[in-house]
Scaffold this motif. Structure first.
Motif, PDB file in Angstrom:
ATOM      1  N   UNK A  19       0.765  -1.232   0.000  1.00 17.43           N
ATOM      2  CA  UNK A  19       0.000   0.000   0.000  1.00 17.43           C
ATOM      3  C   UNK A  19       0.797   1.284   0.000  1.00 17.43           C
ATOM      4  N   UNK A  20       2.120   1.229  -0.095  1.00 16.88           N
ATOM      5  CA  UNK A  20       2.904   2.447  -0.138  1.00 16.88           C
ATOM      6  C   UNK A  20       3.017   3.125   1.211  1.00 16.88           C
ATOM      7  N   UNK A 166       1.762  11.186  -5.750  1.00 19.02           N
ATOM      8  CA  UNK A 166       2.719  11.529  -4.697  1.00 19.02           C
ATOM      9  C   UNK A 166       3.085  10.385  -3.764  1.00 19.02           C
ATOM     10  N   UNK A 167       2.168   9.448  -3.520  1.00 19.03           N
ATOM     11  CA  UNK A 167       2.396   8.491  -2.443  1.00 19.03           C
ATOM     12  C   UNK A 167       2.599   7.042  -2.880  1.00 19.03           C
ATOM     13  N   UNK A 168       2.112   6.668  -4.033  1.00 22.80           N
ATOM     14  CA  UNK A 168       2.209   5.265  -4.455  1.00 22.80           C
ATOM     15  C   UNK A 168       3.676   4.846  -4.552  1.00 22.80           C
ATOM     16  N   UNK A 169       3.987   3.607  -4.205  1.00 21.98           N
ATOM     17  CA  UNK A 169       5.383   3.160  -4.251  1.00 21.98           C
ATOM     18  C   UNK A 169       5.974   3.160  -5.653  1.00 21.98           C
ATOM     19  N   UNK A 170       5.124   3.058  -6.668  1.00 21.29           N
ATOM     20  CA  UNK A 170       5.585   3.122  -8.054  1.00 21.29           C
ATOM     21  C   UNK A 170       4.647   4.028  -8.835  1.00 21.29           C
ATOM     22  N   UNK A 171       5.184   4.690  -9.861  1.00 23.50           N
ATOM     23  CA  UNK A 171       4.390   5.587 -10.691  1.00 23.50           C
ATOM     24  C   UNK A 171       3.890   4.832 -11.927  1.00 23.50           C
ATOM     25  N   UNK A 172       2.581   4.945 -12.170  1.00 16.65           N
ATOM     26  CA  UNK A 172       1.980   4.326 -13.338  1.00 16.65           C
ATOM     27  C   UNK A 172       1.213   5.375 -14.135  1.00 16.65           C
ATOM     28  N   UNK A 173       1.373   5.313 -15.444  1.00 14.78           N
ATOM     29  CA  UNK A 173       0.818   6.339 -16.310  1.00 14.78           C
ATOM     30  C   UNK A 173      -0.708   6.370 -16.280  1.00 14.78           C
TER      31      UNK A 173
END
Length: 279
Positions: A19-20, A166-173
């Motif tokens: 969950x980040x 801003x908070x997710x452990x990985x960035x997804x488009x």
């Protein structure tokens, strides 16, 4: 577009490692995790909160009521550290079974009245003290419409855009694009509304302005999610004008400091029990 894909299982199971930033406090069940009573101060109004956008809605409102000379709006504000799981104490759950800040206890009644959900707290306080909520049917309805618009829209801004940007452990488009598009639409809604009036309901400053400012005003004039350039917030000129004006109000400046535990140390007021705590 990323070629990373996810196939949902037939039955979802809780993985608290995925969950980040908030994985340690998010969970799919309700109720208390530990026994602990809430502290109680000397004033009739007891607020249990944190200086997030939903929290500062209420502290700004309380400071505005005090600025109007309504002494009965004096309050104690106790810190609820959500990263430490304070919102899952038995005392807090008794005030808000949803375990979210802010929560309010009005000790001036017998028995005390609990109020949870920031919008509900704002309406309760505005009606209790007869201030910052219109009395004529037309303007009051407009005020309530904008207040509930904010309550329904903020999950897209905070839970959606804020989480994935801003908070997710990985960035997804895909999720960032999806929520950025909706947030920009919301900013345009506000900008168009404010093109024809000083405040959201015309010339009258109301709880609707306070509620929307705490999220969208801070987004366009402050550092919320550090997304100002990404969202091109400066292009929403009427919204920026409105947010800048509200942000300069003394009561707004005071309210934003209450239950604040980050940023410049001189601005932090983790707990508030009298006006002297902010002076």
């Amino acid at each position: 577009m990323s070629d990373t894909s996810y196939t949902p299982p037939k039955v979802w199971t809780w993985d608290n490692a995925s969950g980040g930033k908030f994985a340690s406090v998010n969970r799919p069940i309700a109720g208390a995790t530990h026994e602990k009573d809430l502290p109680v101060g000397k004033h009739p109004l007891q607020l249990y909160s944190l200086a997030t956008p939903n929290g500062v809605k209420v502290t700004i409102l309380l400071e505005e009521l005090l600025a109007l000379g309504i002494e009965q709006a004096e309050y104690d504000a106790f810190l609820i550290d959500i990263m430490e799981g304070n919102q899952f104490s038995s005392g807090f759950v008794a005030v808000n079974p949803n375990s979210k800040i802010p929560a309010l206890l009005d000790m001036s009644t017998t028995p005390p009245i609990r109020v949870f959900e920031s919008g509900s707290i704002m309406v309760y306080l505005a009606e209790k003290f007869g201030a910052l909520i219109p009395t004529d049917t037309t303007t009051r309805t407009e005020c309530m419409s904008w207040l509930f618009w904010q309550m329904g829209s903020a999950p897209f801004l905070g839970g959606g855009f804020g989480h994935f940007y801003a908070y997710a452990p990985e960035k997804y488009e895909y999720p960032i694009n999806r929520y950025a598009m909706e947030v920009k639409r919301q900013l345009d809604v506000l900008d168009q509304q404010l093109a024809s009036g000083r405040y959201l309901c015309g010339d009258e400053y109301t709880i609707a302005d306070i509620a929307v400012f705490a999220w969208y005003g801070v987004l366009v004039t402050g550092t919320l999610y550090e997304a100002q350039e990404f969202l091109q917030v400066s292009s929403y000129k009427h919204l920026v004008r409105w947010a800048t004006e509200i942000g300069e109000r003394p009561a707004v400046k005071r309210g934003r400091r209450v239950n604040l535990t980050w940023g410049p140390e001189e601005e932090q007021v983790p707990e508030r029990h009298s006006a002297k705590d902010l002076d």
